[in-house]
Design a protein around this motif. Structure first.
Motif, mmCIF file in Angstrom:
data_model
loop_
_atom_site.group_PDB
_atom_site.id
_atom_site.type_symbol
_atom_site.label_atom_id
_atom_site.label_comp_id
_atom_site.label_asym_id
_atom_site.label_seq_id
_atom_site.Cartn_x
_atom_site.Cartn_y
_atom_site.Cartn_z
ATOM 1 N N HIS A 182 131.290 45.959 31.292
ATOM 2 C CA HIS A 182 132.501 46.015 30.457
ATOM 3 C C HIS A 182 132.538 44.770 29.584
ATOM 4 C CE1 HIS A 182 136.728 46.469 29.302
ATOM 5 N NE2 HIS A 182 136.859 45.181 29.587
ATOM 6 N N GLN A 183 132.963 44.938 28.344
ATOM 7 C CA GLN A 183 133.164 43.754 27.505
ATOM 8 C C GLN A 183 134.329 43.960 26.556
ATOM 9 O OE1 GLN A 183 129.881 42.687 24.966
ATOM 10 N NE2 GLN A 183 129.263 44.817 24.631
ATOM 11 N N GLN A 184 134.981 42.865 26.258
ATOM 12 C CA GLN A 184 136.081 42.846 25.293
ATOM 13 C C GLN A 184 136.098 41.472 24.627
ATOM 14 O OE1 GLN A 184 138.972 43.686 28.389
ATOM 15 N NE2 GLN A 184 139.889 41.651 28.184
ATOM 16 N N GLY A 185 136.497 41.453 23.378
ATOM 17 C CA GLY A 185 136.460 40.203 22.642
ATOM 18 C C GLY A 185 135.033 39.724 22.450
ATOM 19 N N ASN A 186 134.852 38.414 22.409
ATOM 20 C CA ASN A 186 133.522 37.819 22.249
ATOM 21 C C ASN A 186 133.362 36.724 23.302
ATOM 22 O OD1 ASN A 186 131.171 36.473 21.453
ATOM 23 N ND2 ASN A 186 131.535 36.883 19.285
ATOM 24 N N PHE A 187 132.919 37.138 24.475
ATOM 25 C CA PHE A 187 132.845 36.202 25.587
ATOM 26 C C PHE A 187 131.897 35.040 25.300
ATOM 27 C CE2 PHE A 187 130.494 34.615 29.224
ATOM 28 C CZ PHE A 187 131.512 34.119 30.017
ATOM 29 N N ASP A 188 130.692 35.335 24.818
ATOM 30 C CA ASP A 188 129.688 34.291 24.621
ATOM 31 C C ASP A 188 130.193 33.195 23.691
ATOM 32 O OD1 ASP A 188 127.848 35.558 26.293
ATOM 33 O OD2 ASP A 188 127.096 36.808 24.664
ATOM 34 N N LYS A 189 130.821 33.582 22.603
ATOM 35 C CA LYS A 189 131.327 32.607 21.639
ATOM 36 C C LYS A 189 132.498 31.818 22.234
ATOM 37 C CE LYS A 189 132.923 32.352 16.811
ATOM 38 N NZ LYS A 189 134.220 31.633 17.042
ATOM 39 N N ALA A 190 133.436 32.535 22.873
ATOM 40 C CA ALA A 190 134.609 31.876 23.443
ATOM 41 C C ALA A 190 134.209 30.891 24.536
ATOM 42 C CB ALA A 190 135.573 32.917 23.993
ATOM 43 N N PHE A 191 133.246 31.277 25.372
ATOM 44 C CA PHE A 191 132.804 30.402 26.451
ATOM 45 C C PHE A 191 132.104 29.166 25.894
ATOM 46 C CE2 PHE A 191 129.706 29.004 29.645
ATOM 47 C CZ PHE A 191 130.527 28.855 30.760
#
Length: 721
Positions: A320-329
């Motif tokens: 599951h994915q939502q938003g942009n996890f890699d960038k936000a992290f």
């Protein structure tokens, strides 16, 4: 008047009900589109299958059929109660009969996933309500009075103006000639006399006085006993065996091979069949067997665990994915990572696996056993062994615990094969050592966690990567796809986190695996809710407040946490050396939460108080609900602080309760259970939701008291610091 497992074959069913007007028989019809329709089985000409669920004869005897096996979770009371409530008949005035997977009782004859009440709540109530309306219409026609002037109570229909009354038995024949109402009126919950009230379970007296019949109690004249030697090294093949010494044991009749079938996992064993169980066991000990280990004798827990850690470096399939996890992290001012590990555990039901099978002339088969899946046994065994369904009879007895283990009929296959080979009834009994050595087991599950906070300590990114085998043990698993069973619930939590990417990494193991109580939520909730606690600590926020800040919208999660905060006096300062932890988890079976308080005790900790809140929507029996939550807490504590299952030299190290222990009564704290049953369209399960959040609440409390973060289960509760 409750009777255990008094099954009715077709001939007796027709004789008792007559279906021509001597009695009223109500049930459900399942049409091609899957919709259930209430039917009067005495008048229906429907071509689809009919499930007789309630029967009233001319003597007034009310029989209600329980289609859900009793494994200790209370369906022997809760399922009939749904019908009895609307039928206006007291539970102590009915006969309860267990179905045995017969086609006429429908396809849903199984227990698992806490599904029994939540998937049957409305339909079964409608069956009772429809029968009641027909009985009232029958008395209306008999007395030539308006239906509105009549009502039902205590298995009688009463004419309100005159007080005249007729019992259900006197009205059964007339009612049986009426068409069943398709949408009967259901009672308002405020008028319930059974549902929502604590009531004694009718199976308990039988279990206390010894009259209850479990699978292991089954007996028929002339039966033989079987004890089966299976290779302890998983994945091995039988090469040869010498039964010379075994056959010299007094009472031994024969030595035969049989196949254990557990999904794709198939293995051959050697069974000693004897006049009594003692002889079968002694003969088994005398066998000389040669196995081909297929290279699996080097398998061990230490190496497999390391391979899981290595596999965690893979990206994995997106669940599951939502938003942009890699960038936000990557851009977050506060980043957190953690790795959590949960062990292999056994089901260890108190009644070990057993089955009595009788292969009879004319290609007929009768089975007596404890099982969670009678419907599947009837369908699958008829197909596999070429037996017509009308020639296959399954006697479903009480289960001495299931916990998911009895979803799998490998032990039934063995008994059937042996009975067919020797031409006599054969009762196969697994020893406790067989049960512990052979599994199947809850799989090892590891979790790699990532989270990020903004400058204000708000959770803005979250990732849960699951590394595990799958329950179907596929070697050729498509690694580009996530297994929803193995990632159960991780993307369904109501916490409002903008950026999320949850992943799954498949890692094969050849050891037989199985669903355990609450399936994978038992492992994933631990890592999920403990890591949220780590994020709260990093944000310098109270763990309860941190969670509630992520719940701006109304939800059951918010309701559970607020209730936990209230009943535990969360904001009240604890004594020195104490700590308090919270956790909740929502998954397919339902939702619950815990607050646990602990205190330092030497190098370990003592569990001081346990508060549980379970959200149901609707409750059938509050007393049973509390018992189920308490039982779930016992299993959760066992899985958290006891040794679990390990492997060495290809085999299970543990053998019995001395080295695979359960929590003892003196180790178990009191569990204060609070039930949320505020209505709503969604009815949730009872048996499993109380298990997943216990371990994380406990470990979060331990951190609060000691500063020690536990990321691996099991742990020694007496050696924390």
């Amino acid at each position: 008047m409750n009777q255990q497992n008094s099954q009715i074959n077709r001939r007796n069913f027709l004789r008792l009900t007559s279906l021509t007007g001597a009695g009223l028989v109500m049930g459900l019809g399942v049409k091609a589109d899957g919709l259930s329709v209430i039917e009067n089985l005495g008048t229906s000409t429907a071509s689809f299958e009919l499930s007789p669920l309630v029967m009233i004869d001319q003597t007034g005897l009310v029989t209600i059929f329980n289609t859900k096996p009793e494994i200790g979770q209370g369906t022997y009371q809760s399922i009939p109660a749904l019908i009895a409530e609307e039928l206006e008949v007291a539970m102590d005035k009915i006969v309860i009969k267990q179905t045995g997977g017969e086609k006429k009782y429908g396809p849903a004859q199984f227990v698992g996933g806490s599904s029994s009440v939540r998937t049957n709540y409305t339909n079964l109530r409608k069956v009772g309500a429809a029968a009641k309306e027909m009985l009232i219409k029958a008395v209306s026609a008999t007395w030539n009075v308006p239906v509105s002037e009549c009502y039902a109570e205590n298995a009688t229909v009463i004419h309100r103006p005159t007080g005249k009354k007729l019992g259900y038995g006197e009205l059964a024949e007339a009612a049986s000639k009426l068409e069943a109402p398709k949408n009967p009126t259901l009672k308002d919950s405020k008028d319930f006399k059974i549902l929502g009230k604590s009531a004694p379970r009718p199976d308990i007296p039988m279990k206390v006085n010894g009259t209850a019949k479990f699978g292991i109690d089954a007996s028929v004249p002339g039966m033989l006993y079987a004890s089966i030697e299976r290779c302890k090294v998983f994945g091995s093949k039988l090469v040869s065996f010498d039964a010379t010494a075994a056959k010299k044991v007094k009472g031994v009749i024969a030595v035969e091979t049989c196949e254990r079938i557990h999904g794709i996992y198939k293995s051959e064993g050697v069974a000693v069949i004897a006049e009594n169980y003692w002889a079968a066991v002694q003969g088994r000990k005398a066998l000389v067997i040669k196995w081909d280990y297929q290279g699996n004798e080097t398998f061990n827990s230490k190496d497999y665990e390391q391979s899981l850690r290595d596999a965690a470096k893979k990206e994995g399939a997106v669940e599951h994915q939502q938003g942009n996890f890699d960038k936000a992290f990557a851009e977050a001012p506060t980043q957190l990572t953690a790795f959590y590990e949960t062990p292999v555990v056994s089901h260890s039901p108190i009644e070990p696996m057993n089955c009595l099978a009788s292969w009879q002339e004319g290609n007929k088969l009768e089975i007596w056993t404890s099982t969670q899946v009678p419907g599947s046994v009837m369908n699958d065994f008829s197909r596999i062994y070429g037996v017509k369904q009308e020639d296959l009879k399954l006697n479903v007895l009480f289960n001495g615990g299931g916990f998911g283990r009895r979803l799998y009929p490998d032990y039934i296959h063995e008994a059937v094969q042996l009975s067919k080979k020797v031409g006599k009834p054969v009762k196969s009994i697994w020893s406790r050592e067989d049960d512990t050595h052979q599994g199947p087991f809850r799989p090892l599950t590891f979790s790699a966690m990532k989270g990020a906070l903004d400058a204000n300590g708000k959770a803005i990114a979250f990732q849960h990567k699951v590394i595990s085998p799958t329950l179907d043990m596929k070697k050729d698993y498509d690694v580009t796809k996530a297994d929803g069973t193995m990632t159960e619930g991780i993307s369904e939590q109501k916490y409002e986190i903008e950026h999320m990417k949850n992943l799954y990494v498949h890692h094969y193991v050849h050891v037989p695996l199985a669903a355990w109580r609450a399936v994978t939520s038992t492992t994933l909730a631990f890592s999920h809710e403990c890591f949220l606690d780590e994020m709260a600590v990093a944000a310098k926020k109270d763990p309860m407040a941190f969670r509630l800040e992520m719940l701006t919208k109304e939800s059951d999660t918010k309701q559970i946490l607020n209730k936990l905060k209230e009943v535990s006096n969360w904001d009240k300062k604890l004594p020195a050396g104490w700590g308090r932890g919270v956790a909740q988890y929502e998954f397919f079976a339902g939702q619950a939460g815990f607050v646990i308080e602990v205190s330092k005790k030497g190098t370990g900790i003592k569990i001081e108080k346990v508060y549980a809140v379970i959200d149901l929507g609707t409750v059938v029996n509050p007393d049973n609900t509390k018992a189920q939550v308490e039982g779930a807490a016992v299993m959760a504590l066992t899985a958290a602080i006891k040794g679990g299952i390990t492997f060495d030299k290809g085999a299970t190290v543990q053998s019995n309760f001395h080295n695979n222990p359960l929590v003892r009564i003196n180790e178990m704290p009191k569990v204060e259970v609070h039930i949320l049953a505020n209505g709503g369209s969604k009815i949730k399960g009872v048996g499993e939701p109380g298990l997943p959040p216990f371990a994380p609440a406990l470990c979060n409390a331990i951190f609060a008291a000691t500063g020690k973060r536990i990321r691996r289960l099991p742990f020694d509760i007496n050696k924390i610091v």
